[in-house]
Design a protein around this motif. Structure first.
Motif, mmCIF file in Angstrom:
data_model
loop_
_atom_site.group_PDB
_atom_site.id
_atom_site.type_symbol
_atom_site.label_atom_id
_atom_site.label_comp_id
_atom_site.label_asym_id
_atom_site.label_seq_id
_atom_site.Cartn_x
_atom_site.Cartn_y
_atom_site.Cartn_z
ATOM 1 N N THR A 205 -12.434 36.150 107.755
ATOM 2 C CA THR A 205 -12.362 34.791 108.279
ATOM 3 C C THR A 205 -13.747 34.178 108.383
ATOM 4 O O THR A 205 -13.962 33.004 108.019
ATOM 5 C CB THR A 205 -11.685 34.783 109.658
ATOM 6 O OG1 THR A 205 -10.358 35.324 109.534
ATOM 7 C CG2 THR A 205 -11.607 33.376 110.217
ATOM 8 N N GLY A 206 -14.714 34.955 108.872
ATOM 9 C CA GLY A 206 -16.079 34.452 108.973
ATOM 10 C C GLY A 206 -16.649 34.087 107.615
ATOM 11 O O GLY A 206 -17.317 33.055 107.463
ATOM 12 N N ALA A 207 -16.379 34.913 106.604
ATOM 13 C CA ALA A 207 -16.857 34.619 105.257
ATOM 14 C C ALA A 207 -16.211 33.343 104.724
ATOM 15 O O ALA A 207 -16.881 32.515 104.085
ATOM 16 C CB ALA A 207 -16.552 35.786 104.328
ATOM 17 N N ALA A 208 -14.916 33.169 104.989
ATOM 18 C CA ALA A 208 -14.235 31.954 104.536
ATOM 19 C C ALA A 208 -14.783 30.717 105.242
ATOM 20 O O ALA A 208 -14.910 29.650 104.625
ATOM 21 C CB ALA A 208 -12.733 32.078 104.777
ATOM 22 N N VAL A 209 -15.125 30.846 106.520
ATOM 23 C CA VAL A 209 -15.717 29.723 107.258
ATOM 24 C C VAL A 209 -17.068 29.356 106.662
ATOM 25 O O VAL A 209 -17.379 28.177 106.446
ATOM 26 C CB VAL A 209 -15.850 30.066 108.754
ATOM 27 C CG1 VAL A 209 -16.718 29.036 109.467
ATOM 28 C CG2 VAL A 209 -14.475 30.149 109.410
ATOM 29 N N VAL A 210 -17.886 30.370 106.395
ATOM 30 C CA VAL A 210 -19.204 30.121 105.791
ATOM 31 C C VAL A 210 -19.043 29.464 104.424
ATOM 32 O O VAL A 210 -19.727 28.487 104.092
ATOM 33 C CB VAL A 210 -20.000 31.430 105.676
ATOM 34 C CG1 VAL A 210 -21.263 31.224 104.842
ATOM 35 C CG2 VAL A 210 -20.367 31.952 107.053
ATOM 36 N N GLY A 211 -18.132 30.011 103.607
ATOM 37 C CA GLY A 211 -17.906 29.438 102.291
ATOM 38 C C GLY A 211 -17.428 27.998 102.364
ATOM 39 O O GLY A 211 -17.864 27.143 101.587
ATOM 40 N N THR A 212 -16.523 27.717 103.320
ATOM 41 C CA THR A 212 -16.017 26.353 103.479
ATOM 42 C C THR A 212 -17.123 25.405 103.906
ATOM 43 O O THR A 212 -17.230 24.275 103.391
ATOM 44 C CB THR A 212 -14.881 26.340 104.518
ATOM 45 O OG1 THR A 212 -13.818 27.193 104.067
ATOM 46 C CG2 THR A 212 -14.345 24.930 104.714
ATOM 47 N N ALA A 213 -17.967 25.825 104.850
ATOM 48 C CA ALA A 213 -19.069 24.986 105.296
ATOM 49 C C ALA A 213 -20.036 24.690 104.151
ATOM 50 O O ALA A 213 -20.479 23.543 103.973
ATOM 51 C CB ALA A 213 -19.811 25.670 106.447
ATOM 52 N N LEU A 214 -20.359 25.710 103.364
ATOM 53 C CA LEU A 214 -21.246 25.494 102.215
ATOM 54 C C LEU A 214 -20.600 24.588 101.181
ATOM 55 O O LEU A 214 -21.283 23.777 100.539
ATOM 56 C CB LEU A 214 -21.612 26.839 101.585
ATOM 57 C CG LEU A 214 -22.504 27.757 102.421
ATOM 58 C CD1 LEU A 214 -22.671 29.113 101.737
ATOM 59 C CD2 LEU A 214 -23.870 27.117 102.656
ATOM 60 N N ALA A 215 -19.277 24.710 101.024
ATOM 61 C CA ALA A 215 -18.563 23.857 100.077
ATOM 62 C C ALA A 215 -18.629 22.393 100.498
ATOM 63 O O ALA A 215 -18.778 21.500 99.654
ATOM 64 C CB ALA A 215 -17.118 24.305 99.951
ATOM 65 N N VAL A 216 -18.529 22.136 101.804
ATOM 66 C CA VAL A 216 -18.637 20.756 102.299
ATOM 67 C C VAL A 216 -20.034 20.213 102.027
ATOM 68 O O VAL A 216 -20.207 19.086 101.525
ATOM 69 C CB VAL A 216 -18.313 20.702 103.805
ATOM 70 C CG1 VAL A 216 -18.645 19.326 104.374
ATOM 71 C CG2 VAL A 216 -16.847 21.030 104.048
ATOM 72 N N VAL A 217 -21.057 21.011 102.355
ATOM 73 C CA VAL A 217 -22.443 20.576 102.120
ATOM 74 C C VAL A 217 -22.682 20.326 100.635
ATOM 75 O O VAL A 217 -23.282 19.317 100.239
ATOM 76 C CB VAL A 217 -23.430 21.632 102.657
ATOM 77 C CG1 VAL A 217 -24.866 21.277 102.268
ATOM 78 C CG2 VAL A 217 -23.310 21.753 104.176
ATOM 79 N N GLY A 218 -22.202 21.253 99.801
ATOM 80 C CA GLY A 218 -22.388 21.096 98.362
ATOM 81 C C GLY A 218 -21.690 19.875 97.814
ATOM 82 O O GLY A 218 -22.223 19.166 96.951
#
Length: 231
Positions: A205-218
Motif C-alpha cells: 500500500t505504501g508503495a502504491a501511495v508513493v507511486g500515485t503521488a509521483l504519478a500526480v506530480v509527473g
C-alpha cells in the motif's frame, strides 16, 4: 573522426525522442548504453525488434504471478521485473542499430509498455495494495502517456519532458515493494531480528501511495510542458 559506438547509441536515442539529449541525465544515459549493449548480439543474430517487444511482455506477465505465489517468491519477481524493463529498451535500440524501425513497431512498442505498466500495478495489488488504489495508480500512468501521445499527434516533437513518473520509476516502486515483502517472509521464517519486520500489505500500500503521488506530480509537470510547447 567517427563518434564512439556508445555515443552513436545516445545520438540514435535522441533522434527517436525528438532531440531530447540523454546526456543530461546519468540515469537515462546509462540505461541507453545498457540497452544498446544488449542489442548488439541480437543484431548480429538477426533478431527482429518486434520479437524482443513480445518477449518483454511475456516476461512481464510472470511478475504478478511470482508475486502472488507468496512466501519468498516476491524476491524472484524483482530480477524478472528488471529483465522485462531491459527488454523494453532493447527493442528500440535494436531497431535503430539494424535500421528496421517500422510504423507497426511504433504502435506495438507503446502498447507493450502500457501492458507492462498495468502488470506492475497488478503486482502491487496482489502483494496487498487495495484494488481502488491500484486502479488509481494505473489510471494516472495511462493518463500520463495519453497526454504525451496526444501532444505528439498535435505537433509536439519528442516526449516533451522526462518526469518523475516515467517507466523506470514504476519499475523501481514495484520492485521495492516485492523486495520488502520477500524479505518480510524470510525474516519471519528464519527469525533473524536484524531484518525489518514489516507487514506485506502495508508495504504494498505504501508503495502504491508513493507511486500515485509521483504519478500526480509527473502528470502536472508534463501538462505544463505540453501547454508551453504547443502554445
Amino acid at each position: 573522426m567517427a563518434a564512439p559506438r556508445r555515443e552513436d547509441a545516445l545520438d540514435q536515442w535522441s533522434r527517436r525522442h525528438g532531440g531530447l539529449d540523454p546526456r543530461g541525465s546519468g540515469w537515462v544515459a546509462g540505461w541507453v548504453r545498457l540497452s544498446d549493449a544488449c542489442a548488439r548480439p541480437l543484431a548480429r543474430r538477426g533478431v527482429a525488434p518486434d520479437a524482443v517487444t513480445a518477449a518483454g511482455v511475456a516476461v512481464a506477465v510472470t511478475v504478478p504471478l511470482l508475486a502472488s505465489a507468496g512466501a519468498a517468491w516476491p524476491l524472484a519477481a524483482v530480477p524478472v521485473m528488471v529483465a522485462a524493463a531491459v527488454l523494453d529498451g532493447v527493442d528500440g535500440a535494436l531497431a535503430s542499430r539494424t535500421g528496421t524501425s517500422s510504423r507497426w513497431g511504433q504502435v506495438l512498442d507503446p502498447l507493450a509498455d502500457r501492458v507492462s505498466d498495468l502488470l506492475l500495478v497488478l503486482t502491487l495489488v496482489v502483494l496487498g495494495a487495495p484494488l481502488w488504489l491500484g486502479a488509481t495508480y494505473g489510471a494516472l500512468g495511462l493518463l500520463h502517456e495519453s497526454v504525451r501521445s496526444t501532444a505528439q499527434a498535435a505537433g509536439m516533437g519528442g516526449p516533451g519532458a522526462v518526469t518523475v513518473a516515467e517507466r523506470p520509476t514504476r519499475v523501481i516502486v514495484a520492485a521495492f515493494a516485492a523486495l520488502l515483502c520477500g524479505l518480510e517472509w524470510c525474516a519471519r521464517e528464519v527469525g533473524v531480528d536484524v531484518l525489518p519486520r514489516v507487514d506485506g500489505d502495508v508495504v504494498a500500500t505504501g508503495a502504491a501511495v508513493v507511486g500515485t503521488a509521483l504519478a500526480v506530480v509527473g502528470l502536472v509537470h508534463l501538462l505544463a510542458v505540453v501547454r508551453r510547447r504547443l502554445a
